[in-house]
Design an enzyme around this catalytic site. Structure first.
Site, PDB file in Angstrom:
ATOM      1  N   LYS A  15       8.266 -16.899 -11.212  1.00 47.47           N
ATOM      2  CA  LYS A  15       7.497 -15.724 -11.637  1.00 47.47           C
ATOM      3  C   LYS A  15       6.218 -16.145 -12.357  1.00 47.47           C
ATOM      4  O   LYS A  15       6.251 -17.005 -13.248  1.00 47.47           O
ATOM      5  CB  LYS A  15       8.390 -14.900 -12.588  1.00 47.47           C
ATOM      6  N   PHE A  64      -4.478   2.990  14.909  1.00 48.62           N
ATOM      7  CA  PHE A  64      -4.934   3.959  13.917  1.00 48.62           C
ATOM      8  C   PHE A  64      -6.091   3.346  13.144  1.00 48.62           C
ATOM      9  O   PHE A  64      -6.195   2.117  13.053  1.00 48.62           O
ATOM     10  CB  PHE A  64      -3.788   4.319  12.954  1.00 48.62           C
ATOM     11  N   LYS A 103     -13.406  -0.469  15.170  1.00 49.94           N
ATOM     12  CA  LYS A 103     -12.024  -0.926  15.418  1.00 49.94           C
ATOM     13  C   LYS A 103     -11.647  -0.769  16.888  1.00 49.94           C
ATOM     14  O   LYS A 103     -10.945  -1.603  17.452  1.00 49.94           O
ATOM     15  CB  LYS A 103     -11.048  -0.162  14.526  1.00 49.94           C
ATOM     16  N   ASN A 133       0.855  -1.198   0.000  1.00 49.54           N
ATOM     17  CA  ASN A 133       0.000   0.000   0.000  1.00 49.54           C
ATOM     18  C   ASN A 133       0.886   1.242   0.000  1.00 49.54           C
ATOM     19  O   ASN A 133       2.097   1.142  -0.117  1.00 49.54           O
ATOM     20  CB  ASN A 133      -0.932  -0.045   1.212  1.00 49.54           C
ATOM     21  N   LYS A 181     -10.756  -4.327  18.310  1.00 47.75           N
ATOM     22  CA  LYS A 181      -9.315  -4.510  18.533  1.00 47.75           C
ATOM     23  C   LYS A 181      -8.924  -4.253  19.988  1.00 47.75           C
ATOM     24  O   LYS A 181      -7.786  -4.512  20.379  1.00 47.75           O
ATOM     25  CB  LYS A 181      -8.518  -3.604  17.602  1.00 47.75           C
ATOM     26  N   ASP A 234      -4.048  -6.629   4.906  1.00 51.04           N
ATOM     27  CA  ASP A 234      -5.106  -7.447   5.502  1.00 51.04           C
ATOM     28  C   ASP A 234      -5.124  -8.863   4.932  1.00 51.04           C
ATOM     29  O   ASP A 234      -5.634  -9.780   5.557  1.00 51.04           O
ATOM     30  CB  ASP A 234      -6.469  -6.792   5.275  1.00 51.04           C
TER      31      ASP A 234
HETATM   32  N1  CTP Z   1      -3.647  -3.481  12.024  1.00 49.08           N
HETATM   33  C1  CTP Z   1      -2.895  -4.543  12.466  1.00 49.08           C
HETATM   34  N2  CTP Z   1      -2.843  -5.700  11.760  1.00 49.08           N
HETATM   35  C2  CTP Z   1      -3.555  -5.826  10.617  1.00 49.08           C
HETATM   36  C3  CTP Z   1      -4.343  -4.758  10.143  1.00 49.08           C
HETATM   37  C4  CTP Z   1      -4.356  -3.598  10.879  1.00 49.08           C
HETATM   38  O1  CTP Z   1      -2.245  -4.408  13.516  1.00 49.08           O
HETATM   39  N3  CTP Z   1      -3.481  -6.983   9.953  1.00 49.08           N
HETATM   40  C5  CTP Z   1      -3.704  -2.266  12.843  1.00 49.08           C
HETATM   41  C6  CTP Z   1      -3.163  -1.020  12.179  1.00 49.08           C
HETATM   42  O2  CTP Z   1      -1.785  -0.823  12.455  1.00 49.08           O
HETATM   43  C7  CTP Z   1      -4.017   0.071  12.800  1.00 49.08           C
HETATM   44  C8  CTP Z   1      -5.339  -0.628  13.049  1.00 49.08           C
HETATM   45  O3  CTP Z   1      -5.053  -2.013  13.094  1.00 49.08           O
HETATM   46  O4  CTP Z   1      -3.498   0.501  14.023  1.00 49.08           O
HETATM   47  C9  CTP Z   1      -6.407  -0.383  12.009  1.00 49.08           C
HETATM   48  O5  CTP Z   1      -5.884  -0.533  10.740  1.00 49.08           O
HETATM   49  P1  CTP Z   1      -6.779  -0.271   9.424  1.00 49.08           P
HETATM   50  O6  CTP Z   1      -5.974  -0.585   8.231  1.00 49.08           O
HETATM   51  O7  CTP Z   1      -7.438   1.052   9.503  1.00 49.08           O
HETATM   52  O8  CTP Z   1      -7.942  -1.294   9.620  1.00 49.08           O
HETATM   53  P2  CTP Z   1      -8.089  -2.791   9.306  1.00 49.08           P
HETATM   54  O9  CTP Z   1      -8.064  -3.561  10.547  1.00 49.08           O
HETATM   55  O10 CTP Z   1      -7.119  -3.196   8.251  1.00 49.08           O
HETATM   56  O11 CTP Z   1      -9.585  -2.837   8.755  1.00 49.08           O
HETATM   57  P3  CTP Z   1     -10.177  -2.325   7.350  1.00 49.08           P
HETATM   58  O12 CTP Z   1      -9.119  -2.556   6.318  1.00 49.08           O
HETATM   59  O13 CTP Z   1     -11.382  -3.149   7.191  1.00 49.08           O
HETATM   60  O14 CTP Z   1     -10.514  -0.885   7.500  1.00 49.08           O
END
Ligand code: CTP
Length: 433
Positions: free
Chosen positions: A291, A325, A339, A212, A343, A281
């Site tokens: 490849k 975040f 979240k 990303n 979380k 995710d």
């Molecule tokens: N995070 C994490 N591990 C993951 C995904 C996210 O620790 N596999 C943490 C990020 O560092 C952040 C928080 O979870 O502090 C939320 O991350 P975000 O990308 O906003 O959310 P997601 O959990 O990925 O959910 P979504 O993509 O559905 O918004």
């Protein structure tokens, strides 16, 4: 480098400049310290003045420069007075001569007298020819000074001004200043903070991966702000587009699984954990060993969820503070609230990269803080450094509340312990006032 923090009380430092060609670097040290909001008073030795003028240091610092033992100000001798009112004494460059004098109790000029009269921490950034640095006398003096609680920013290795190769080159001004700012920080003194930063990469095949746009700026801003508050900082960083700050421990990882392992191995020893990383995710269920051929009519990727690093800390946070975040582009508050609950963080920092001023890789961010206790706080568009300061201020408040609620003593506070930092090393223990 750090910007001045309005919330912090002004800090004052004495910079001693002794006789070494590296004295020219002291001008940059003054500039960086001033940028970080530190008032600098210079003491220049006679040998130091052969390399840099009082006019240069006085113009940059905006303060009179002490050059003689008996320079006077109203109400006392200047070097004694400014030292008494300072939070730290930095000697950069520190010649073999000044180290020898301090080690053996000689006070025959303004700088050596100021050091002897100081009850504040003293930091030396030595600079000398490699043979001098490795001489038995200097080695013994450094050992003695370390035993007495003086601090050192160890010199680097490379080509020296005298044309020789070896150890003895003064550490870079940015490195010296990073070390000093950490010593000056009071809010996090004796505490440890872990922050995740950047983006993870999930391999598809030997040449391609899913990732990303996270740059790492927000996480590094938290690390830098925490370092300047005196925390021992560990950054678990995925791929980033910018360099980490100096004076923090950096653990590099690539994938979500590696980040999860790195955090699991370290989070326990940290009182505050801040998760800014944009963790993938999903990852490919199988990484192709060769490849994947291009130009297929259709390619379907088989993905599986990655470890949720933040959620994995649930239930392991007694007496600690965890801040996550939430990156949302629509239904922002709902997403962030979800979240916060799922979380189990103490606070979620909501941001939306599609908003003006909050783009990936930018210097600024506009965030809303959602607290587990039900409160929310909207912060105006600010630099990431300023946002980091606010996050830390809130984390400290939550930690203080947990300590009061949990036990009379709260979580253990380490004082004076040795901490590995990058690349400066803290040698010996801080002197106590
Ligand atoms: N995070 C994490 N591990 C993951 C995904 C996210 O620790 N596999 C943490 C990020 O560092 C952040 C928080 O979870 O502090 C939320 O991350 P975000 O990308 O906003 O959310 P997601 O959990 O990925 O959910 P979504 O993509 O559905 O918004």
């Amino acid at each position: 480098m750090s910007e001045p923090a309005a919330s912090r009380p002004p800090r004052r430092l004495v910079l001693g400049v002794s006789g070494s060609i590296a004295a020219y670097k002291s001008a940059e040290i003054v500039r960086l310290l001033q940028k970080a909001g530190v008032e600098v008073h210079c003491i220049l030795t006679r040998a130091g003045a052969e390399f840099i003028t009082p006019l240069t240091l006085g113009t940059l610092s905006g303060q009179p420069v002490t050059t003689g033992m008996f320079d006077e100000v109203t109400g006392g001798i200047r070097h004694i007075q400014v030292t008494r009112e300072s939070d730290l004494l930095l000697v950069a460059p520190a010649s073999g001569n000044i180290l020898g004098k301090v080690a053996h109790g000689i006070a025959d000029d303004a700088l050596s007298t100021a050091i002897m009269a100081s009850s504040a921490p003293v930091v030396f950034a030595p600079a000398m020819n490699t043979r001098m640095w490795e001489s038995a006398a200097v080695k013994a003096n450094v050992r003695l000074l370390e035993e007495r609680g003086f601090l050192f920013v160890t010199p680097g290795t490379g080509s020296l001004a005298c044309g020789e190769m070896g150890t003895g080159r003064m550490a870079d001004p940015a490195e010296v200043v990073a070390f000093v700012l950490r010593q000056l920080g009071t809010e996090g003194r004796g505490r440890r903070l872990l922050v995740t930063a950047g983006r993870t990469e999930e391999d598809l095949d030997p040449v391609r991966f899913l990732t990303n746009r996270s740059s790492g700026r927000m996480g590094f801003a938290v690390a830098e702000a925490a370092r300047d508050r005196g925390y021992a900082v560990t950054v678990v960083a995925g791929t980033t587009s910018v360099e980490p700050p100096l004076g923090v421990e950096v653990v590099r990882v690539r994938s979500a699984a590696e980040m999860a392992r790195a955090v699991a191995a370290r989070h326990e020893e940290h009182e505050i954990v801040v998760m800014t990383a944009a963790v993938a995710d999903y990852r490919p269920r199988h990484v192709e060993p060769r490849k994947i051929p291009g130009r297929q009519r259709r390619l379907t990727l088989d993905l599986e969820p990655t470890e949720d690093v933040l959620a994995s800390l649930r239930g392991k946070r007694a007496g600690k503070v965890t801040i996550g975040f939430a990156l949302e582009t629509e239904a922002e508050m709902e997403g962030a609230r979800r979240k916060l609950e799922t979380k189990g963080a103490d606070c979620i920092v909501l941001n939306n990269p599609t908003r003006p001023g909050s783009a990936f890789g930018g210097e600024t961010n506009e965030v809303t803080l959602l607290f587990a206790v039900g409160r929310t706080e909207v912060l105006p568009l600010s630099t990431k450094r300023r946002v980091a300061e606010e996050i830390l201020r809130h984390a400290e408040e939550i930690l203080a509340e947990k300590c009061t609620a949990g036990s009379a003593s709260g979580p253990p506070v380490r004082r004076g312990g040795k901490t590995a930092v990058r690349p400066a090393r803290r040698s010996g223990r801080g002197r106590t006032r």
